[in-house]
Design a protein around this motif. Structure first.
Motif, mmCIF file in Angstrom:
data_model
loop_
_atom_site.group_PDB
_atom_site.id
_atom_site.type_symbol
_atom_site.label_atom_id
_atom_site.label_comp_id
_atom_site.label_asym_id
_atom_site.label_seq_id
_atom_site.Cartn_x
_atom_site.Cartn_y
_atom_site.Cartn_z
ATOM 1 N N SER A 1 3.294 2.240 11.120
ATOM 2 C CA SER A 1 3.428 1.075 10.239
ATOM 3 C C SER A 1 2.139 0.295 10.111
ATOM 4 O O SER A 1 2.001 -0.544 9.235
ATOM 5 N N GLY A 2 1.169 0.521 10.997
ATOM 6 C CA GLY A 2 -0.086 -0.197 10.938
ATOM 7 C C GLY A 2 0.014 -1.642 11.360
ATOM 8 O O GLY A 2 -0.873 -2.435 11.066
ATOM 9 N N THR B 1 -19.386 -6.293 -0.341
ATOM 10 C CA THR B 1 -18.800 -5.824 -1.592
ATOM 11 C C THR B 1 -17.554 -5.021 -1.280
ATOM 12 O O THR B 1 -17.307 -4.636 -0.133
ATOM 13 N N GLY B 2 -16.798 -4.743 -2.304
ATOM 14 C CA GLY B 2 -15.631 -3.893 -2.151
ATOM 15 C C GLY B 2 -14.443 -4.633 -1.563
ATOM 16 O O GLY B 2 -14.514 -5.807 -1.175
ATOM 17 N N GLY B 3 -13.334 -3.931 -1.528
ATOM 18 C CA GLY B 3 -12.124 -4.499 -0.977
ATOM 19 C C GLY B 3 -11.010 -3.466 -0.965
ATOM 20 O O GLY B 3 -11.178 -2.327 -1.417
ATOM 21 N N GLY B 4 -9.876 -3.853 -0.456
ATOM 22 C CA GLY B 4 -8.764 -2.927 -0.406
ATOM 23 C C GLY B 4 -7.462 -3.630 -0.085
ATOM 24 O O GLY B 4 -7.448 -4.752 0.439
ATOM 25 N N ALA B 5 -6.372 -2.969 -0.440
ATOM 26 C CA ALA B 5 -5.033 -3.466 -0.137
ATOM 27 C C ALA B 5 -4.194 -2.295 0.353
ATOM 28 O O ALA B 5 -4.302 -1.175 -0.164
ATOM 29 N N THR B 6 -3.356 -2.548 1.356
ATOM 30 C CA THR B 6 -2.500 -1.505 1.924
ATOM 31 C C THR B 6 -1.109 -2.067 2.148
ATOM 32 O O THR B 6 -0.955 -3.162 2.706
ATOM 33 N N TYR B 7 -0.110 -1.313 1.697
ATOM 34 C CA TYR B 7 1.285 -1.684 1.926
ATOM 35 C C TYR B 7 1.934 -0.600 2.776
ATOM 36 O O TYR B 7 1.839 0.589 2.470
ATOM 37 N N ASN B 8 2.567 -1.011 3.892
ATOM 38 C CA ASN B 8 3.272 -0.110 4.800
ATOM 39 C C ASN B 8 4.763 -0.392 4.753
ATOM 40 O O ASN B 8 5.181 -1.562 4.710
ATOM 41 N N TYR C 1 7.871 6.516 7.825
ATOM 42 C CA TYR C 1 7.074 5.484 7.165
ATOM 43 C C TYR C 1 6.347 6.042 5.939
ATOM 44 O O TYR C 1 6.158 7.253 5.772
ATOM 45 N N ALA C 2 5.953 5.115 5.098
ATOM 46 C CA ALA C 2 5.127 5.415 3.923
ATOM 47 C C ALA C 2 4.038 4.362 3.822
ATOM 48 O O ALA C 2 4.231 3.200 4.225
ATOM 49 N N ARG C 3 2.894 4.759 3.287
ATOM 50 C CA ARG C 3 1.769 3.832 3.157
ATOM 51 C C ARG C 3 1.108 4.046 1.800
ATOM 52 O O ARG C 3 0.802 5.175 1.414
ATOM 53 N N VAL C 4 0.903 2.972 1.086
ATOM 54 C CA VAL C 4 0.216 3.001 -0.207
ATOM 55 C C VAL C 4 -1.016 2.116 -0.101
ATOM 56 O O VAL C 4 -0.929 0.980 0.385
#
Length: 811
Positions: free
Chosen positions: A71-72, A183-190, A804-807
């Motif tokens: 799940s992170g 710079t840069g970035g990110g998003a994660t949904y668990n 689990y799933a992660r996007v």
């Protein structure tokens, strides 16, 4: 013989050895993350060292590897999955320890490992673990207070390092390096949930619970021309899990059918955190740096369920019994800043940090039976606070001493101030009403006015560290540190380490060091009255037990003395082998610790002679408890073990890239001495202060053997990780040997598949693929309510299969 055979098998599997050590940001591919050697800053003050060049063993675990552990949501669990020397059990029905779960390194206490954030000492938590969990009596850094998204990598120094980094680094150092990006970035949904078959001693059932969701984001921002500001945030929700057994119908026949009354498992959780990390050059020589973070956690765990016929129930209120809920609000703060550059030819770093941890208790769905039906059902039970202020100065410079290359001299000063306080709960949570019974809110009684305390202390330390080469192949490190505490005096620690490079592929290294761990303010000044589960041959019973400060009259009468610092000697020797895509490290160690600080047994107890028990009971009568305990020194232990870590990388043109990994930890502790018996009266003395159950928890409460077998495969946009972790059986001991039982040997298999589509990514996985559990808690020693379904000592938990799933999306 079994240990030796397993060790030989692990060494012969050298072509598969090591942990994932990805050090790149999540925007990078796995292959790119391992093309260059990871430079480390932990365990050395010489710039440019890689993890395979260090004199002491250092593991490097990248943020990408941490994010691929289910799940992170929990940093401590991810580290335990990836580092065999780290153990992270999941205790339940242990009051505050359910909410702040401690991790251990090399089988030692949680507070014998020092945790750093960006190289600066982190603050420990306010909680002291006083119930029946691994780490009982300790107070440690809460690894789960740092969101995983904020961590770019973790460096784990597996060697004694008190002389280099200060008190508490007996087992080693965990350095959390925060993400850096402009710079840069990110998003994660668990998203994840348990899907499992629960087989307890009194019956079986299916469970679909523990629904966990998390959303994490990070963004790099430019700060000035060359500086950076990285903003990171995480929000997590988790539903509780329940692995309780069924009610004992022989003790509570009115239920007339199988009923699960308890809730034994992970607590309900809602957590939000935000972290900032920044660096800004001032000129070509000097730069400013800083980080700050805040986490708020709301959690709810269950205490032991009370059946309808429990003596402390009020049937008019709870005709079917009740399940007390222990809710906590935890606030954790970190802020630090400093300036670094060159001063008189010395690399100079002056930093200041402040950290605070605050824990507030609320008890729900409960009752104080001495007030009968008029009792409140919810109580504010008080709370704990701990804070730390730190100023440190580090300087280093290379000097030409006529050796093969300049010798690096490092030295520094540190000032630290700590504070600890306890504040009381509302009166009804601890006071006695007009009726008989236990005068507390059931499940967790509130802190009383006599428990309130507000204490501070300060510490000043200075160190010197000399690192260099005597010859082209022989490196050395010598360090010494002086520490002076305002409350118990001063200590000096030292370290000598050396490494000999036999050739370009093989090196031999060894170290000897002394260590120290100061008694925490919590261990000196915490007091409380708790309701504890105590196993007996006829089943578990609830006992009102008081924890008293070492200077209290009752503790002094029972033999308590002012606490001293723990002292240790750490010996280690190992090899490093690296050729082409293959690397292997093997490190053996021995850690001798004197005057370990422990929590005494409850006095009296079932083994206490009747005459002495009468004397103790009379002493306790005015305190409203039937047993008492306190912190004390006097336990001596020897821990021996071997760490094996390595890795083999295989690149193919058509079948992709493979990282084959295996790591192993062999570890054993012997208790060589226990505290001497106090003289309470002229009648016979109690038989122990630290008896069989606690001795065996030290010796057999964590795995003697743990293996991690891992394969990472990637081809284009596809990737798969398959991991098997073997855990040796752990003993769940008791003072009465007939009540002992074991968790059993288990191998946990995890599987994850990934696919990248441009900047987006999708992962599907399962932890504990084959739904493995430790052995169930025997029905004989369970409570009538069946609250405890499985042993909390289990090193891999007791929740079963997790899907689990992660996007993710990076920009």
């Amino acid at each position: 013989m079994r240990s030796r055979n397993l060790l030989l098998a692990a060494v012969s599997a050298g072509a598969l050895l090591q942990l994932p050590t990805f050090a790149a940001a999540q925007t990078q591919e796995p292959a790119a993350a391992t093309e260059v050697e990871e430079l480390v800053v932990t365990g050395t003050r010489t710039p440019g060292r890689t993890r395979l060049d260090t004199i002491a063993p250092v593991d490097v675990i990248g943020g990408q590897a941490l994010a691929r552990q289910g799940s992170g949501a929990e940093l401590a669990q991810a580290l335990s999955n990836l580092t065999p020397a780290i153990d992270f059990p999941r205790p339940a029905i242990t009051d505050g320890t359910d909410h702040v779960r401690p991790a251990t390194l090399r089988g030692l206490a949680p507070d014998q490992t020092l945790v750093l954030i960006n190289g600066m000492r982190g603050h420990i938590g306010a909680l002291v673990n006083i119930n029946g969990s691994i780490g009982r009596g300790s107070t440690a850094f809460d690894l789960n207070s740092i969101p995983t998204v904020a961590v770019e990598r973790v460096e784990v120094l597996r060697d004694g390092a008190s002389a280099q980094y200060g008190a508490d680094a007996i087992a080693g150092v965990i350095n959390l390096r925060l993400r850096e990006a402009r710079t840069g970035g990110g998003a994660t949904y668990n998203y994840g949930i348990y899907d499992t078959d629960v087989d307890t001693a009194r019956g079986s059932r299916k469970a679909h619970d523990g629904l966990t969701q998390s959303l994490s984001l990070w963004q790099g921002l430019p700060l000035g021309k060359d500086g950076f500001l990285t903003v990171m945030g995480e929000y997590v929700t988790r539903h509780p899990t329940n692995r309780s057994d069924y009610v004992n119908l022989a003790s509570a026949p009115d239920y007339a059918r199988p009923v699960v009354l308890g809730r034994y498992g992970d607590p309900k959780l809602e957590s939000s955190a935000v972290y900032l990390n920044a660096g800004l050059p001032v000129n070509e020589t000097w730069s400013l740096y800083g980080y700050g973070g805040y986490q708020h956690r709301d959690t709810e765990s269950a205490a032991t369920a009370r059946t309808y016929n429990n003596s402390n129930n009020v049937p008019a209120v709870y005709p079917g019994g009740f399940l007390p809920i222990i809710a906590t609000e935890i606030d954790d703060y970190n802020i630090a800043g400093g300036i670094k550059g060159e001063l008189g030819g010395f690399a100079t770093d002056l930093g200041v940090s402040y950290g605070k941890n605050k824990l507030e208790y609320t008890i729900k769905n409960t009752i104080n039976s001495t007030y009968g039906a008029t009792s409140p059902r919810t109580f504010k039970a008080g709370g704990l606070d701990y804070d730390q202020f730190l100023v440190n100065l580090n300087m280093s410079k290379g000097f030409d001493l006529g050796l093969i290359e300049p010798t690096n001299l490092g030295f520094g000063l540190e000032y630290r101030e700590e504070g600890f306080s306890v504040h009381q709960g509302e009166p009804a949570s601890y006071s006695k009403g007009p009726l008989p019974g236990a005068p507390v809110s059931q499940g967790f009684g509130g802190f009383r006015p006599s428990n309130e305390v507000d204490k501070t202390r300060h510490n000043v330390s200075a160190y010197v560290d000399l690192e260099g080469k005597l010859t082209q192949r022989l490196s050395f490190d010598a360090a010494a540190r002086y520490e002076d505490y305002s409350d118990f005096g001063s200590k000096v620690t030292g370290k000598l380490a050396a490494r000999f490079d036999v050739d370009d592929a093989l090196a031999v290294r060894a170290a000897i060091s002394s260590g120290v761990k100061a008694p925490a303010l919590q261990q000196q000044y915490f007091s409380y009255t708790a309701t504890n589960n105590v196993a007996t041959p006829t089943g578990s019973i609830l006992v009102e037990s008081g924890t008293f400060t070492v200077d209290s009259p009752i503790a002094v009468a029972l033999g308590a003395k002012p606490l001293k610092a723990e002292e240790s000697m750490n010996y280690s020797a190992g090899i490093v082998f690296h050729t082409g895509p293959f690397e292997l490290t093997i490190d053996a160690y021995q850690i001798d610790i004197d005057d370990r600080i422990v929590l005494s047994e409850n006095l009296p107890n079932p083994s206490t002679p009747a005459a002495t028990a009468t004397v103790i009971t009379d002493l306790l009568s005015s305190y409203g408890v039937s047993a008492a305990r306190f912190f004390l020194n006097g336990v001596e232990t020897r821990t021996r073990g071997v760490d094996i870590v390595g890795r083999y990388k295989l690149e193919t043109e058509t079948a992709g890239r493979y990282d084959f990994t295996v790591a192993a930890n062999f570890n054993g502790t012997d208790v060589r001495k226990t505290p001497s018996l106090p003289t309470i009266t002229n009648v016979s003395q109690p038989p122990f202060l630290f008896d069989r159950g606690n001795v065996l928890t030290y010796e057999e409460g964590t795995p003697n053997q743990k293996f991690v077998f891992n394969t990472d495969w990637s081809l284009g946009d596809f990737g798969v990780t398959a991991k098997a972790t073997y855990y040796d059986s752990v003993l769940v001991p008791n003072n009465n040997p007939t009540l002992d039982y074991e968790t059993g040997h288990r191998t946990i298999v995890d599987l994850e598949g990934r696919y990248k589509l441009g900047p987006a990514g999708l992962a599907l996985g399962v932890n504990n693929l084959f739904d493995q559990y430790p052995r169930e808690t025997p029905a004989l020693i369970n409570s009538p309510s069946g609250s405890i379904g499985f042993p909390s000592y289990s090193p891999f938990g007791f929740n079963g299969r997790f899907l689990y799933a992660r996007v993710s999306y990076n920009w």
